[in-house]
Design an enzyme around this catalytic site. Sequence first.
Site, PDB file in Angstrom:
ATOM      1  N   GLY A  95      -0.915   4.172  -5.218  1.00 35.15           N
ATOM      2  CA  GLY A  95      -0.708   2.901  -5.915  1.00 35.15           C
ATOM      3  C   GLY A  95       0.580   2.798  -6.717  1.00 35.15           C
ATOM      4  O   GLY A  95       0.964   1.713  -7.124  1.00 35.15           O
ATOM      5  N   MET A  99      -3.975   4.614  -0.467  1.00 32.34           N
ATOM      6  CA  MET A  99      -4.735   5.115   0.678  1.00 32.34           C
ATOM      7  C   MET A  99      -5.806   6.115   0.255  1.00 32.34           C
ATOM      8  O   MET A  99      -6.807   6.277   0.944  1.00 32.34           O
ATOM      9  CB  MET A  99      -3.793   5.749   1.713  1.00 32.34           C
ATOM     10  CG  MET A  99      -2.940   4.738   2.452  1.00 32.34           C
ATOM     11  SD  MET A  99      -3.878   3.454   3.315  1.00 32.34           S
ATOM     12  CE  MET A  99      -4.580   4.412   4.675  1.00 32.34           C
ATOM     13  N   VAL A 125       0.833  -1.191   0.000  1.00 30.75           N
ATOM     14  CA  VAL A 125       0.000   0.000   0.000  1.00 30.75           C
ATOM     15  C   VAL A 125       0.875   1.251   0.000  1.00 30.75           C
ATOM     16  O   VAL A 125       1.905   1.290   0.689  1.00 30.75           O
ATOM     17  CB  VAL A 125      -0.882   0.029   1.283  1.00 30.75           C
ATOM     18  CG1 VAL A 125      -1.725   1.277   1.348  1.00 30.75           C
ATOM     19  CG2 VAL A 125      -1.743  -1.213   1.361  1.00 30.75           C
ATOM     20  N   CYS A 126       0.450   2.275  -0.759  1.00 35.12           N
ATOM     21  CA  CYS A 126       1.081   3.597  -0.667  1.00 35.12           C
ATOM     22  C   CYS A 126      -0.030   4.643  -0.750  1.00 35.12           C
ATOM     23  O   CYS A 126      -1.183   4.346  -0.442  1.00 35.12           O
ATOM     24  CB  CYS A 126       2.140   3.787  -1.762  1.00 35.12           C
ATOM     25  SG  CYS A 126       1.460   3.891  -3.428  1.00 35.12           S
ATOM     26  N   ARG A 127       0.275   5.847  -1.197  1.00 32.61           N
ATOM     27  CA  ARG A 127      -0.744   6.904  -1.243  1.00 32.61           C
ATOM     28  C   ARG A 127      -1.729   6.672  -2.386  1.00 32.61           C
ATOM     29  O   ARG A 127      -2.931   6.742  -2.202  1.00 32.61           O
ATOM     30  CB  ARG A 127      -0.087   8.280  -1.389  1.00 32.61           C
ATOM     31  CG  ARG A 127      -1.075   9.424  -1.238  1.00 32.61           C
ATOM     32  CD  ARG A 127      -0.397  10.764  -1.323  1.00 32.61           C
ATOM     33  NE  ARG A 127      -0.156  11.159  -2.700  1.00 32.61           N
ATOM     34  CZ  ARG A 127      -1.056  11.737  -3.506  1.00 32.61           C
ATOM     35  NH1 ARG A 127      -2.264  11.984  -3.054  1.00 32.61           N
ATOM     36  NH2 ARG A 127      -0.745  12.075  -4.731  1.00 32.61           N
TER      37      ARG A 127
END
Length: 98
Positions: A66, A90, A62-64
Amino acid sequence: MKEIQPKELAKKLRSDEDVNVIDVREDDEVAQGKIPGAKHIPLGQIPDRLNELDKNEHYYMVCRSGGRSGRACEILKSEGFDVTNMSGGMLAWEDETE
């Protein structure tokens, strides 16, 4: 690259499945909130922290939005790990879980 929608991942977490989530955002981003139970390993530290991960486990990255988690998936996959990228990061997680 395998992908999962935020709604699907949230469902897995709610059903108490054994789910390994790794958040590859930077410290200041994670300080604003993360998926409950997620392990924080910033993208730049992934190569140096492979010893913290188990090749017999599956990981959801997971990141901000993708992009960085997609790069993390590529790195880990090249090292023999089983990984799935959470689509939309996220930003999408917040939309799906609010």
